[in-house]
Design a protein around this motif. Structure first.
Motif, PDB file in Angstrom:
ATOM      1  N   GLY A  33       5.799  28.724 -58.630  1.00 41.72           N
ATOM      2  CA  GLY A  33       4.928  27.858 -59.430  1.00 41.72           C
ATOM      3  C   GLY A  33       4.424  26.676 -58.634  1.00 41.72           C
ATOM      4  N   VAL A  34       5.297  26.069 -57.861  1.00 45.30           N
ATOM      5  CA  VAL A  34       4.895  24.929 -57.035  1.00 45.30           C
ATOM      6  C   VAL A  34       3.859  25.361 -55.997  1.00 45.30           C
ATOM      7  N   VAL A  35       4.080  26.507 -55.378  1.00 44.25           N
ATOM      8  CA  VAL A  35       3.132  27.008 -54.378  1.00 44.25           C
ATOM      9  C   VAL A  35       1.774  27.279 -55.025  1.00 44.25           C
ATOM     10  N   LEU A  36       1.768  27.885 -56.211  1.00 45.35           N
ATOM     11  CA  LEU A  36       0.505  28.175 -56.887  1.00 45.35           C
ATOM     12  C   LEU A  36      -0.233  26.892 -57.283  1.00 45.35           C
ATOM     13  N   VAL A  37       0.492  25.877 -57.692  1.00 40.34           N
ATOM     14  CA  VAL A  37      -0.149  24.597 -58.032  1.00 40.34           C
ATOM     15  C   VAL A  37      -0.785  23.980 -56.789  1.00 40.34           C
ATOM     16  N   ILE A  38      -0.082  24.031 -55.672  1.00 39.93           N
ATOM     17  CA  ILE A  38      -0.633  23.482 -54.425  1.00 39.93           C
ATOM     18  C   ILE A  38      -1.893  24.246 -54.018  1.00 39.93           C
ATOM     19  N   ILE A  39      -1.851  25.567 -54.123  1.00 39.23           N
ATOM     20  CA  ILE A  39      -3.033  26.378 -53.795  1.00 39.23           C
ATOM     21  C   ILE A  39      -4.179  26.028 -54.728  1.00 39.23           C
ATOM     22  N   GLY A  40      -3.884  25.846 -56.003  1.00 41.21           N
ATOM     23  CA  GLY A  40      -4.923  25.463 -56.963  1.00 41.21           C
ATOM     24  C   GLY A  40      -5.549  24.123 -56.630  1.00 41.21           C
ATOM     25  N   PHE A  41      -4.732  23.150 -56.236  1.00 38.16           N
ATOM     26  CA  PHE A  41      -5.269  21.848 -55.842  1.00 38.16           C
ATOM     27  C   PHE A  41      -6.133  21.966 -54.592  1.00 38.16           C
ATOM     28  N   LEU A  42      -5.714  22.785 -53.647  1.00 42.04           N
ATOM     29  CA  LEU A  42      -6.498  22.968 -52.427  1.00 42.04           C
ATOM     30  C   LEU A  42      -7.853  23.601 -52.737  1.00 42.04           C
ATOM     31  N   ILE A  43      -7.869  24.596 -53.623  1.00 43.47           N
ATOM     32  CA  ILE A  43      -9.127  25.245 -54.007  1.00 43.47           C
ATOM     33  C   ILE A  43     -10.018  24.257 -54.750  1.00 43.47           C
ATOM     34  N   ALA A  44      -9.435  23.489 -55.671  1.00 42.81           N
ATOM     35  CA  ALA A  44     -10.220  22.509 -56.423  1.00 42.81           C
ATOM     36  C   ALA A  44     -10.787  21.447 -55.490  1.00 42.81           C
TER      37      ALA A  44
END
Length: 50
Positions: A33-44
């Motif tokens: 979950g933490v990794v997916l949130v970080i990836i989401g922030f990077l994409i945003a």
């Protein structure tokens, strides 16, 4: 939960203490979950900054 006061500290039975522990599966889910949130922030950030 059976806790008893001994002197100036409290002792709890080992079975009661260990009952609150989670397995490794929960740690993997939390890590993913933490990794997916970080990836989401990077994409945003990439979309927002162009």
């Amino acid at each position: 939960m059976t806790a008893r006061k001994v002197g100036n500290h409290i002792e709890v039975a080992e079975e009661d203490v260990r009952a609150g522990q989670t397995g490794l599966g929960m740690r993997y889910v939390l890590g993913a979950g933490v990794v997916l949130v970080i990836i989401g922030f990077l994409i945003a950030a990439g979309v927002w900054l162009g």
